[in-house]
Design an enzyme around this catalytic site. Sequence first.
Site, mmCIF file in Angstrom:
data_model
loop_
_atom_site.group_PDB
_atom_site.id
_atom_site.type_symbol
_atom_site.label_atom_id
_atom_site.label_comp_id
_atom_site.label_asym_id
_atom_site.label_seq_id
_atom_site.Cartn_x
_atom_site.Cartn_y
_atom_site.Cartn_z
ATOM 1 N N ASP A 7 0.866 -1.183 0.000
ATOM 2 C CA ASP A 7 0.000 0.000 0.000
ATOM 3 C C ASP A 7 0.903 1.234 0.000
ATOM 4 O O ASP A 7 2.128 1.128 -0.177
ATOM 5 C CB ASP A 7 -1.014 -0.049 1.162
ATOM 6 N N CYS A 64 2.930 -3.254 4.050
ATOM 7 C CA CYS A 64 2.097 -2.105 4.432
ATOM 8 C C CYS A 64 2.824 -1.395 5.578
ATOM 9 O O CYS A 64 4.029 -1.564 5.737
ATOM 10 C CB CYS A 64 0.667 -2.535 4.785
ATOM 11 N N THR A 66 2.520 -1.716 8.929
ATOM 12 C CA THR A 66 2.930 -2.638 9.998
ATOM 13 C C THR A 66 3.157 -4.065 9.511
ATOM 14 O O THR A 66 3.697 -4.885 10.254
ATOM 15 C CB THR A 66 1.832 -2.711 11.071
ATOM 16 N N HIS A 97 9.531 -24.173 9.054
ATOM 17 C CA HIS A 97 8.464 -24.879 9.773
ATOM 18 C C HIS A 97 7.064 -24.643 9.218
ATOM 19 O O HIS A 97 6.193 -25.497 9.380
ATOM 20 C CB HIS A 97 8.483 -24.481 11.258
ATOM 21 N N HIS A 132 6.680 -31.191 9.932
ATOM 22 C CA HIS A 132 6.139 -29.857 9.668
ATOM 23 C C HIS A 132 5.152 -29.880 8.497
ATOM 24 O O HIS A 132 4.202 -29.109 8.464
ATOM 25 C CB HIS A 132 7.273 -28.869 9.402
HETATM 26 C C1 RB5 Z 1 -2.101 2.722 6.488
HETATM 27 O O1 RB5 Z 1 -2.148 3.918 7.205
HETATM 28 C C2 RB5 Z 1 -1.946 1.544 7.442
HETATM 29 O O2 RB5 Z 1 -3.135 1.344 8.133
HETATM 30 C C3 RB5 Z 1 -1.544 0.311 6.676
HETATM 31 O O3 RB5 Z 1 -0.374 0.549 5.959
HETATM 32 C C4 RB5 Z 1 -1.244 -0.936 7.512
HETATM 33 O O4 RB5 Z 1 -0.311 -0.686 8.498
HETATM 34 C C5 RB5 Z 1 -2.406 -1.711 7.958
HETATM 35 O O5 RB5 Z 1 -2.306 -2.736 8.636
#
Ligand code: RB5
Length: 139
Positions: A7, A64, A66, A97, A132
């Site tokens: 993203d 993304c 996180t 695994h 596994h």
């Molecule tokens: C975008 O602001 C953020 O929500 C997205 O990149 C991500 O971290 C979602 O899990």
Amino acid sequence: MIALGCDHAGYPLKLEIAKYLTSRGLEYSDYGTNSAESVDYPIYGKAVGRAVASGNCEKGIAICGTGIGISIAANKIPGVRAANCTTPYMAEMSRKHNNANVLALGARITEPAEAIDIVASFLETPFEGGRHAERVAML
Ligand code: RB5
């Protein structure tokens, strides 16, 4: 062939990873997004997941902010085992695994140099199989 997707938050890190793959002579297909303009991560996580589940790509890398949202999205596609990894060891174990076929990264969590080490570990480590494989079949 490696499926790459992100993203807006993951876009700068995706560029670094694409450069790294090219430097290693590894081919990738880019499933977007291709700018820092705000977009919805489920679209890109599912696109990477579909590319892997269909067999068009062997593995995927989805990024993304996180790594959480995009890994959840990829994991909605049957046949996908996406692992959100923050260390090379996690990536290694996700292959050994769990036979993970999609690596998820958080661009707001992991520095580019560490992310490259995580990618290398993910791509270089084979699945151990054996007990596994039985567990992965239960997923
Ligand atoms: C975008 O602001 C953020 O929500 C997205 O990149 C991500 O971290 C979602 O899990």
